[in-house]
Design a protein around this motif. Structure first.
Motif, PDB file in Angstrom:
ATOM      1  N   ALA A 130      35.359  10.536  57.428  1.00 14.08           N
ATOM      2  CA  ALA A 130      36.505  11.449  57.391  1.00 14.08           C
ATOM      3  C   ALA A 130      36.297  12.393  56.218  1.00 14.08           C
ATOM      4  O   ALA A 130      35.466  12.148  55.340  1.00 14.08           O
ATOM      5  CB  ALA A 130      37.811  10.675  57.234  1.00 14.08           C
ATOM      6  N   TYR A 131      37.066  13.488  56.206  1.00 12.56           N
ATOM      7  CA  TYR A 131      36.904  14.463  55.123  1.00 12.56           C
ATOM      8  C   TYR A 131      38.252  15.088  54.770  1.00 12.56           C
ATOM      9  O   TYR A 131      39.203  15.070  55.556  1.00 12.56           O
ATOM     10  CB  TYR A 131      35.894  15.547  55.503  1.00 12.56           C
ATOM     11  CG  TYR A 131      36.326  16.458  56.644  1.00 12.56           C
ATOM     12  CD1 TYR A 131      36.858  17.720  56.397  1.00 12.56           C
ATOM     13  CD2 TYR A 131      36.175  16.057  57.969  1.00 12.56           C
ATOM     14  CE1 TYR A 131      37.239  18.558  57.439  1.00 12.56           C
ATOM     15  CE2 TYR A 131      36.558  16.882  59.016  1.00 12.56           C
ATOM     16  CZ  TYR A 131      37.087  18.134  58.743  1.00 12.56           C
ATOM     17  OH  TYR A 131      37.467  18.947  59.781  1.00 12.56           O
ATOM     18  N   THR A 132      38.322  15.632  53.561  1.00 11.00           N
ATOM     19  CA  THR A 132      39.510  16.344  53.109  1.00 11.00           C
ATOM     20  C   THR A 132      39.075  17.556  52.304  1.00 11.00           C
ATOM     21  O   THR A 132      38.058  17.517  51.606  1.00 11.00           O
ATOM     22  CB  THR A 132      40.424  15.447  52.243  1.00 11.00           C
ATOM     23  OG1 THR A 132      41.514  16.222  51.731  1.00 11.00           O
ATOM     24  CG2 THR A 132      39.667  14.852  51.078  1.00 11.00           C
ATOM     25  N   ARG A 133      39.850  18.614  52.402  1.00 17.61           N
ATOM     26  CA  ARG A 133      39.530  19.844  51.682  1.00 17.61           C
ATOM     27  C   ARG A 133      40.640  20.248  50.723  1.00 17.61           C
ATOM     28  O   ARG A 133      40.658  21.371  50.215  1.00 17.61           O
ATOM     29  CB  ARG A 133      39.251  20.977  52.678  1.00 17.61           C
ATOM     30  CG  ARG A 133      38.013  20.702  53.523  1.00 17.61           C
ATOM     31  CD  ARG A 133      37.791  21.724  54.605  1.00 17.61           C
ATOM     32  NE  ARG A 133      36.556  21.449  55.345  1.00 17.61           N
ATOM     33  CZ  ARG A 133      36.175  22.104  56.439  1.00 17.61           C
ATOM     34  NH1 ARG A 133      36.927  23.076  56.919  1.00 17.61           N
ATOM     35  NH2 ARG A 133      35.046  21.792  57.050  1.00 17.61           N
ATOM     36  N   ASP A 134      41.582  19.319  50.452  1.00 19.19           N
ATOM     37  CA  ASP A 134      42.704  19.658  49.580  1.00 19.19           C
ATOM     38  C   ASP A 134      42.978  18.545  48.572  1.00 19.19           C
ATOM     39  O   ASP A 134      44.108  18.128  48.381  1.00 19.19           O
ATOM     40  CB  ASP A 134      43.953  19.973  50.398  1.00 19.19           C
ATOM     41  CG  ASP A 134      44.378  18.816  51.291  1.00 19.19           C
ATOM     42  OD1 ASP A 134      43.747  17.735  51.210  1.00 19.19           O
ATOM     43  OD2 ASP A 134      45.344  18.977  52.060  1.00 19.19           O
ATOM     44  N   ASP A 135      41.905  18.057  47.942  1.00 18.83           N
ATOM     45  CA  ASP A 135      42.041  17.068  46.873  1.00 18.83           C
ATOM     46  C   ASP A 135      42.637  15.759  47.374  1.00 18.83           C
ATOM     47  O   ASP A 135      43.358  15.073  46.649  1.00 18.83           O
ATOM     48  CB  ASP A 135      42.894  17.629  45.733  1.00 18.83           C
ATOM     49  CG  ASP A 135      42.541  17.007  44.385  1.00 18.83           C
ATOM     50  OD1 ASP A 135      41.405  16.544  44.228  1.00 18.83           O
ATOM     51  OD2 ASP A 135      43.411  16.984  43.498  1.00 18.83           O
ATOM     52  N   GLY A 136      42.336  15.415  48.618  1.00 17.49           N
ATOM     53  CA  GLY A 136      42.751  14.132  49.148  1.00 17.49           C
ATOM     54  C   GLY A 136      44.164  14.044  49.659  1.00 17.49           C
ATOM     55  O   GLY A 136      44.638  12.949  49.991  1.00 17.49           O
ATOM     56  N   LEU A 137      44.858  15.161  49.770  1.00 19.85           N
ATOM     57  CA  LEU A 137      46.240  15.122  50.263  1.00 19.85           C
ATOM     58  C   LEU A 137      46.295  14.906  51.768  1.00 19.85           C
ATOM     59  O   LEU A 137      47.192  14.224  52.276  1.00 19.85           O
ATOM     60  CB  LEU A 137      46.964  16.418  49.882  1.00 19.85           C
ATOM     61  CG  LEU A 137      47.185  16.646  48.387  1.00 19.85           C
ATOM     62  CD1 LEU A 137      47.821  18.011  48.147  1.00 19.85           C
ATOM     63  CD2 LEU A 137      48.046  15.535  47.787  1.00 19.85           C
ATOM     64  N   HIS A 138      45.359  15.523  52.502  1.00 19.87           N
ATOM     65  CA  HIS A 138      45.327  15.381  53.961  1.00 19.87           C
ATOM     66  C   HIS A 138      43.888  15.093  54.390  1.00 19.87           C
ATOM     67  O   HIS A 138      42.963  15.832  54.024  1.00 19.87           O
ATOM     68  CB  HIS A 138      45.834  16.652  54.644  1.00 19.87           C
ATOM     69  CG  HIS A 138      47.201  17.050  54.229  1.00 19.87           C
ATOM     70  ND1 HIS A 138      47.445  17.906  53.161  1.00 19.87           N
ATOM     71  CD2 HIS A 138      48.426  16.702  54.709  1.00 19.87           C
ATOM     72  CE1 HIS A 138      48.737  18.068  53.017  1.00 19.87           C
ATOM     73  NE2 HIS A 138      49.362  17.364  53.940  1.00 19.87           N
ATOM     74  N   TRP A 139      43.711  14.038  55.171  1.00 24.29           N
ATOM     75  CA  TRP A 139      42.381  13.638  55.640  1.00 24.29           C
ATOM     76  C   TRP A 139      42.229  13.968  57.119  1.00 24.29           C
ATOM     77  O   TRP A 139      43.181  13.851  57.895  1.00 24.29           O
ATOM     78  CB  TRP A 139      42.162  12.150  55.411  1.00 24.29           C
ATOM     79  CG  TRP A 139      41.979  11.813  53.962  1.00 24.29           C
ATOM     80  CD1 TRP A 139      42.950  11.573  53.034  1.00 24.29           C
ATOM     81  CD2 TRP A 139      40.737  11.717  53.264  1.00 24.29           C
ATOM     82  NE1 TRP A 139      42.395  11.320  51.812  1.00 24.29           N
ATOM     83  CE2 TRP A 139      41.042  11.400  51.919  1.00 24.29           C
ATOM     84  CE3 TRP A 139      39.399  11.865  53.649  1.00 24.29           C
ATOM     85  CZ2 TRP A 139      40.045  11.216  50.952  1.00 24.29           C
ATOM     86  CZ3 TRP A 139      38.415  11.687  52.691  1.00 24.29           C
ATOM     87  CH2 TRP A 139      38.736  11.368  51.362  1.00 24.29           C
TER      88      TRP A 139
END
Length: 356
Positions: free
Chosen positions: A246-255
């Protein structure tokens, strides 16, 4: 492929830079190189560590490093060397008889060395320790809300990469797994002087079971934002190419779930800044991503590579990778370049397709 001159299982690896790397493994094994792995030196065994399993190593330079052993209770320890591993000092022993160290990360700012140390749950909450400034000041990190564990939930000590700081050290993350599914814990530092708070996010992209979950986290920073990748799967089903990233592009707020997954269970992931590439490894192969973790493709040995150079790996600290039976490798940049050409060609082809 490189020759480590030994056959212990290696799970810890840390590339410091300028040709210096440290590796660690079973039976008190610690290795060091100062020339990009042309020669690996076997270090002196820390006192009383002949049977310990060093799952993690974090180094600061060619002379200074800390190794972490994993085991129940006082078999979980930290040792430090400041003389290029000629001698070692025991700096911390797990104070919980039912505890188990899983991973650590360390950094140095000026003369200050900090450690974030993660352990399995004790009395229903994950144990997180901090060390500040000196060899003896190791304590449980104070938190306004403890990182409470679900029944059967734990951390996998597969590659010393299940806990990380954000790039600006304002937030810490760790990953879990278990029979109720995987979670990401996010520690938020308070700006008002209050204790930090742990918050968790369920990760349904990963499988469920005692041997399934998230095994590794890695980061990169862009425009003051931390991009994170999580990989794992089920280590008892290494060929299962689903529920493993999985990945997130907002500092871990949404995966987000990946569009195309790595080709099996993966124990470690890292970002190569020079190549602008994410790389993940496991027992059955290596995968790369050129679009921040959304799509993954296999990185297979070429004509210049030894057969099987893509598989049987435990942990990454690029450009190095380590595995069982003393396996050590170093990334061949050209192999990534060849894979990128294939990715770019496919992307260009897909872009030309006009849907009806």
């Amino acid at each position: 492929m490189q020759d480590s001159l030994m056959h212990e299982s290696l799970r810890g690896i840390h590339y410091v830079g300028n040709g210096v790397a440290w590796a660690s493994g079973t039976n008190g094994t610690v290795l060091r190189t100062e020339d990009m792995g042309y020669l690996w030196q076997k270090c002196a065994v820390p006192p009383g560590a002949e049977k310990l399993d060093f799952r993690g190593v974090q180094a600061f330079d060619a002379n200074t490093a800390i190794v972490m052993s994993s085991g129940k209770g006082d078999l979980s320890r930290l040792y430090k060397t400041t003389d290029g591993c000629a001698t070692w000092k025991l700096v911390f022993t797990n104070p919980d008889k039912d505890g188990f160290f899983d991973a650590m990360t360390a950094s140095r700012t000026g003369d200050t060395e900090d450690i974030l140390l993660l352990g399995d749950p004790v009395d229903g909450a994950f144990k997180v320790f901090c060390r500040i400034d000196d060899d003896t000041h190791v304590e449980e990190c104070m938190s306004g809300a403890p990182a409470n564990a679900a029944e059967g939930e734990g951390v996998f000590a597969a590659s010393n990469s299940s806990v990380i700081w954000s790039s600006h050290r304002t937030t810490a993350f760790f990953a879990t797994g278990g029979k109720d599914g995987a979670r990401i814990f996010r520690m938020e530092k308070s700006t008002s002087g209050n204790a930090p708070i742990w918050k968790s996010s369920p990760m349904p992209m990963f499988g469920i079971g005692d041997s399934a979950g998230i095994f590794s986290l890695a980061k990169r920073t862009s425009d003051h934002t931390t991009h994170l990748i999580a990989v794992g799967g089920d280590y008892k089903q290494p060929e299962d190419a689903e529920h493993n990233a999985a990945y997130t592009r907002d500092d871990g707020l949404h995966w987000l779930a990946v569009a195309s997954a790595p080709h099996g269970y993966r124990s470690s992931v890292a970002y190569d800044e020079k190549l602008k590439t994410w790389i993940t490894v496991g027992p059955n192969g290596t995968d790369v991503s050129f679009d921040d973790g959304r799509n993954w493709q296999a990185l297979r040995p070429g004509a210049m590579d030894q057969a099987g150079a893509d598989r049987d790996w435990n942990a990454l600290s690029l450009p190095f990778v380590v595995g069982p039976d003393g396996r050590v490798g170093i990334l061949r940049d050209a192999a990534v370049g060849e894979a990128r050409k294939s990715f770019d060609a496919k992307s260009a082809k897909d872009a030309k397709v006009t849907p009806r």
